[in-house]
Design a protein around this motif. Structure first.
Motif, PDB file in Angstrom:
ATOM      1  N   GLY A 145     -11.183  17.147  -6.464  1.00 16.39           N
ATOM      2  CA  GLY A 145     -10.717  15.784  -6.292  1.00 16.39           C
ATOM      3  C   GLY A 145      -9.398  15.756  -5.552  1.00 16.39           C
ATOM      4  O   GLY A 145      -8.915  16.778  -5.054  1.00 16.39           O
ATOM      5  N   ASN A 146      -8.795  14.570  -5.511  1.00 17.86           N
ATOM      6  CA  ASN A 146      -7.495  14.392  -4.875  1.00 17.86           C
ATOM      7  C   ASN A 146      -6.469  14.197  -5.989  1.00 17.86           C
ATOM      8  O   ASN A 146      -6.296  13.099  -6.515  1.00 17.86           O
TER       9      ASN A 146
ATOM     10  N   ARG B 130      -7.292   3.224 -13.546  1.00 14.97           N
ATOM     11  CA  ARG B 130      -6.627   2.502 -12.465  1.00 14.97           C
ATOM     12  C   ARG B 130      -7.494   2.623 -11.217  1.00 14.97           C
ATOM     13  O   ARG B 130      -8.426   3.448 -11.173  1.00 14.97           O
ATOM     14  N   SER B 131      -7.208   1.802 -10.212  1.00 11.54           N
ATOM     15  CA  SER B 131      -8.050   1.774  -9.008  1.00 11.54           C
ATOM     16  C   SER B 131      -7.397   2.435  -7.808  1.00 11.54           C
ATOM     17  O   SER B 131      -7.973   2.439  -6.716  1.00 11.54           O
ATOM     18  N   SER B 132      -6.210   3.006  -7.983  1.00 14.40           N
ATOM     19  CA  SER B 132      -5.543   3.681  -6.874  1.00 14.40           C
ATOM     20  C   SER B 132      -4.780   4.877  -7.416  1.00 14.40           C
ATOM     21  O   SER B 132      -4.691   5.087  -8.625  1.00 14.40           O
TER      22      SER B 132
ATOM     23  N   GLY C   6     -18.569  -1.638  -9.235  1.00 15.12           N
ATOM     24  CA  GLY C   6     -17.971  -1.981  -7.956  1.00 15.12           C
ATOM     25  C   GLY C   6     -16.593  -2.590  -8.042  1.00 15.12           C
ATOM     26  O   GLY C   6     -16.164  -3.294  -7.108  1.00 15.12           O
ATOM     27  N   ASP C   7     -15.833  -2.309  -9.126  1.00  8.58           N
ATOM     28  CA  ASP C   7     -14.510  -2.908  -9.277  1.00  8.58           C
ATOM     29  C   ASP C   7     -13.383  -2.011  -8.782  1.00  8.58           C
ATOM     30  O   ASP C   7     -12.203  -2.328  -8.949  1.00  8.58           O
ATOM     31  N   GLY C   8     -13.714  -0.877  -8.187  1.00  7.50           N
ATOM     32  CA  GLY C   8     -12.710   0.039  -7.677  1.00  7.50           C
ATOM     33  C   GLY C   8     -12.291   1.108  -8.661  1.00  7.50           C
ATOM     34  O   GLY C   8     -11.585   2.057  -8.275  1.00  7.50           O
ATOM     35  N   ARG C   9     -12.693   0.992  -9.924  1.00  4.68           N
ATOM     36  CA  ARG C   9     -12.440   2.039 -10.909  1.00  4.68           C
ATOM     37  C   ARG C   9     -13.710   2.850 -11.137  1.00  4.68           C
ATOM     38  O   ARG C   9     -14.828   2.333 -11.049  1.00  4.68           O
ATOM     39  N   SER C  10     -13.521   4.109 -11.462  1.00  4.71           N
ATOM     40  CA  SER C  10     -14.674   4.956 -11.764  1.00  4.71           C
ATOM     41  C   SER C  10     -15.150   4.682 -13.186  1.00  4.71           C
ATOM     42  O   SER C  10     -14.347   4.473 -14.104  1.00  4.71           O
ATOM     43  N   ASP C  11     -16.453   4.676 -13.355  1.00 10.29           N
ATOM     44  CA  ASP C  11     -17.086   4.542 -14.658  1.00 10.29           C
ATOM     45  C   ASP C  11     -17.812   5.840 -14.980  1.00 10.29           C
ATOM     46  O   ASP C  11     -18.065   6.667 -14.089  1.00 10.29           O
TER      47      ASP C  11
END
Length: 710
Positions: A163-164, A226-228, A287-292
């Motif tokens: 990952g990053n 978080r999404s970022s 599709g909300d930008g967070r991983s599930d």
């Protein structure tokens, strides 16, 4: 940055450059490793955007010709349908790569927007390398080793994650490393676009001693809370009483820090989830930008159900679907992958099923954005000209996997109870049993239950009394229970089972003809029988009709590679010890010449003695040793004049398992729908495990015990 950190980084750069100049290809030769004939679903499969087009594809690495070659195939969605197409991106010649020595992940190693492949490669001992396959968008180019160590144990690396994780945006790897005394460290390597740089043995996380058993955990990578920002690590950990807890580790300048400490972000409570039945994938399902985290949960009838743990709810359980039938795909035979196959920014799943006929069937589960999935079976199937069947089928004996060659495969099995006390040894007839179960009884001593089907032992013994566990094994072989007496409670249970048609009761006190006592031993260690006499008596009581014994999972050929049949990720294990009580220890030692395990047992005086069948002088040569962990409890049944209570155990449902085969160890789970079904084994990577043809010894141990190996 401190001077010593700068020095470490400089040394790492220099070492990587030297390696790149000197390493071309791994030296995988038949003398170093054996090949592993595979279908696509039996190799290593990873997901990524290998084309750089904003969609996810599946890359599968496998050895289709059983010659230590490597084929990498990429599968992607075809147009607007759910169907997948495949194309070959790399093929190597024979004796080039051994998948038995690989742990594979996907990451963009050179930062060009296309996902690459990275494999930790075991060079033997404590030497490992990171081999890199760079994507061109239409193929993979082998780029050699980007890191090497002569002091890193492949076998202790329980997971390789990608990952990053960097503050500067560089992709990297995490090695989940298991130390002794249940201590886990996570080590970090970062790519600079041309090599991986190791940040040192101190790692980025240290659990401390006695804190973390990696065998109880599954890991996923994503941005969960978080999404970022950099990627996070989710660890789903199995606690007692079917309870799971999810921990999320956040990268910081001080290393990985657990979000909410050891309390984690989600606790299921007792009685909710068996992690061994969960196959996990991280994907942005809503599709909300967070991983599930999406999980396919398997049930005993072969069906499965999807559960979604959304990042927006801190990975608490949100949705569950109606069961997918086994006709859509078989959970126990499938790998589960997560990605975005259609590029709509909503996560999807795929189930890669390896079937016994040698084909791979892929089911696509398209996410609709609300936490549920629409399943499409057979979105891809192995082309007919590439099918290679590796599993045994109707041509084999169901309990050994060896060819029956027209033998009496439709006759009933015999479950023969044999005393295992030192006074009752050596045993007679056990080398001709298809399987031998060693089961704990009162006082935590053991007794043997020999499943006799394909051969005809002339002498079997010494015969002893039955125990409750026999009720759960005899129906599986459509059999007759061969024993001499039992307690009042057990006898009543056996009689009731027989009246209900579960099996035939051949208690020596009732069916007397097949049994005899010999003056060469003192009672009660002197009762014997033979298979011919047993079958005549069985016919006399109505047990001669043909039956169909359900088949255990065996490889088709005794000559197979070490990873064939679900052994991806397995570790070398030439010796193992079953930790029975003092002076009862059992040890197995693998012999490469016979491809079998010799069995040794404490003689009750502290000396280990090789197990040799006294009936024919043959030493035990087990092709497989299987450990089944389950619930074992004390009953109210009094077994002897000392008041020792009997034991009972659970042999339905699921639990942890370890399979030893071909000098390797594979950890995973067992599952069994009913007492009439065979045991099915699944590796910790989600692959169905197949046994090697020949005799199998099965040890049923309590949860919490462990079997050391080396």
């Amino acid at each position: 940055m401190r001077n010593e950190e700068l020095l470490k980084r400089a040394i790492g750069h220099l070492l990587a450059v030297v390696l790149l100049l000197t390493v071309v290809i791994p030296g995988a030769t038949p003398s170093q490793s054996r090949a592993s004939a595979m279908t696509l679903a039996e190799g290593y499969s990873v997901t990524g955007d290998f084309k750089g087009n904003g969609r996810s594809q599946i890359a599968s690495l496998y050895d289709p010709q059983d010659d230590l070659g490597l084929r990498i195939v990429v599968l992607e969605r075809a147009g607007t349908t759910e169907a997948l197409t495949h194309s070959q991106w790399l093929i190597s010649g024979p004796n080039s790569f051994s998948l038995a020595r690989m742990k594979v992940v996907a990451t963009d190693a050179n930062f060009d927007g296309k996902t690459d492949l990275v494999a930790m490669y075991d060079d033997g001992g404590t030497s490992v390398r990171l081999l890199v396959f760079l994507s061109t968008g239409t193929s993979f180019a082998y780029a050699g080793a980007w890191w090497q160590s002569d002091g890193y144990a492949f076998s202790r690396t329980k997971a390789v994650l990608s990952g990053n994780f960097s503050a500067v945006g560089n992709n990297g790897l995490l090695f989940v490393y298991q130390y002794d005394n249940f201590q886990m460290r996570i080590h970090y390597l970062e790519s600079d676009g041309a090599r991986f740089i190791y940040n040192g043995n101190q790692g980025v996380y240290d659990s401390g001693p006695g804190q973390y058993d990696t065998a109880r955990a599954k890991f996923a990578i994503g941005r969960f809370t978080r999404s970022s920002g950099p990627d996070q690590i989710a660890s789903i950990y199995q606690y007692p009483n079917f309870r799971i807890r999810t921990h999320v580790f956040d990268p910081t300048p001080a290393g990985l820090v657990p979000v909410n400490g050891w309390a984690g972000v989600y606790d299921s409570g007792d009685g909710q989830f068996d992690l061994g039945r969960m196959k996990l994938a991280a994907a942005d399902v809503d599709g909300d930008g967070r991983s599930d985290i999406a999980a396919l949960y398997g049930y005993a009838d072969g069906s499965s159900r999807s559960f979604v743990f959304p990042g927006a709810l801190d990975l608490r359980l949100s949705t569950a679907t109606a069961p997918y039938p086994s006709s859509a795909f078989s959970w126990s035979r499938s790998l589960v992958m997560g990605g975005d196959w259609d590029g709509d920014k909503k996560g999807d799943l795929a189930a890669l099923e390896a079937r016994d006929d040698g084909s791979t069937h892929i089911a696509v589960l398209r996410g609709n954005g609300s936490g549920t999935f629409t399943a499409t079976a057979d979105a891809w199937v192995t082309p007919a000209n590439e099918v290679q069947r590796i599993a045994c089928a109707d041509e084999c004996w169901p309990l050994t996997g060896l060819p029956h060659q027209g033998g009496p495969v439709a006759r009933r099995g015999l479950l023969v109870k044999i005393d295992n006390s030192p006074q009752a040894r050596p045993h007679y007839g056990i080398s001709e049993a298809d399987m031998v179960f060693e089961v704990l009884v009162e006082g935590y001593i053991t007794r043997l239950a020999a499943a006799v089907h394909s051969q005809n032992p002339g002498t079997l013994g010494s015969i002893r009394s039955g125990r409750l566990a026999d009720r759960y094994l005899t129906p599986m072989i459509r059999g007759a229970l061969v024993y001499s007496g039992a307690t009042i409670e057990e006898t009543e249970a056996f009689r009731n089972d027989a009246r209900a048609g579960g099996y035939f009761d051949m208690d020596a006190n009732i069916v007397t003809a097949p049994y005899y006592r010999t003056p060469s031993r003192v009672s009660p260690y002197n009762m014997f029988t033979g298979s011919d006499a047993l079958r005549r008596a069985l016919n006399d009581i109505g047990g001669g009709a043909p039956v169909s014994i359900p088949r255990w999972g065996f490889l088709r050929s005794p000559s197979h590679g070490p990873l064939a049949g679900g052994f991806n990720g397995s570790a070398v294990a030439n010796e193992l010890t079953i930790p029975y009580r003092s002076r009862s220890t059992v040890r197995y030692a693998y012999d490469e010449g016979t491809r079998a395990y010799a069995r040794w047992q404490d003689n009750g005086a502290g000396t280990m003695v090789r197990e040799v069948d006294a009936a024919n002088g043959f030493a035990i040569q087990a092709k497989n040793v299987v450990i089944i962990y389950t619930d074992v409890w004390e009953t109210a049944i009094v077994q002897d004049i000392l008041g020792t209570k009997g034991l009972d155990m659970r042999l339905e449902g699921t639990g942890s398992a370890t399979i030893f085969r071909n000098g390797r160890r594979q950890d995973g789970t067992w599952s069994r729908g009913t007492i009439y079904d065979p045991f099915i084994f699944t590796s910790y990577l989600g692959e169905k495990v197949l046994l090697s043809p020949g005799q199998t010894w099965v040890h049923v141990l309590p949860n919490g015990w462990s079997v050391p190996s080396n």
